[in-house]
Design a protein around this motif. Sequence first.
Motif: not given
Length: 183
Positions: A133-146
Amino acid sequence: MNELPASQAYRLLEPGPIVLVTTSQNGKPNIMTMGFHMMIQHAPPLIGCIIGPWDHSYSALRATGECVIAIPTVDLAEVVVDIGNCSGDAVNKFDRFDLTPQPASDVAAPLIKECLANIECRVADTSLVDEYNLFILEAERIWIDAGRKEQRTMHHRGDGSFTADGDVLDLRERMVKWRHLQR
C-alpha cells in the motif's frame, strides 16, 4: 530499559507531522488523515505514503495519479482526528469540517486554505502498492502560508496522543556537508 513489542516501532519512529491528503475523482473532492509517510529523496522530491484500499481516497489516487498533501497545524488538531474518523464515501469532508478548498495549479485535487502548507503531488511509482500500500509520490509544487500565526505541526504517537512541534534547534552552521540544502 523496558521492552516494547516490535509491532510498536511506529510509535517511536513516526516520520513526520500528521497530514491531510486531498484527492478529486469525477469532480468530487475528498480529504483523508494520514500518519504514515516519509521523505525518500531530495531530487526529484519523492514522498512515500501508505494509503490502502480501506481508505476511500485509495481508489481516487489509483485512478487519477495525483493528490495534495496538506500540512495542518495544532489549531486544527481535533478536525484532523475527526476527518480520520469518517469516510468520504458518506460525507463531504470540506463541508462537514468547514474547510476551504482552493484550486491547485497542476493537479485536480484541491489545496486546503486553512493548512500551513500544501504540496501538489503526482504518483511516480506504484510498484509497491499491491504488496505494501506504498505509493511513491513526486512533489511538483509547494504552497505555504508563511504569515500564518500558528505554525506548529502535530505528530502522532501511535496511541491517540500527539506531540506538537516546539523549540527549533538551529544547527545549520554544523551541517557543512549539506550546505546546499540550506536555502
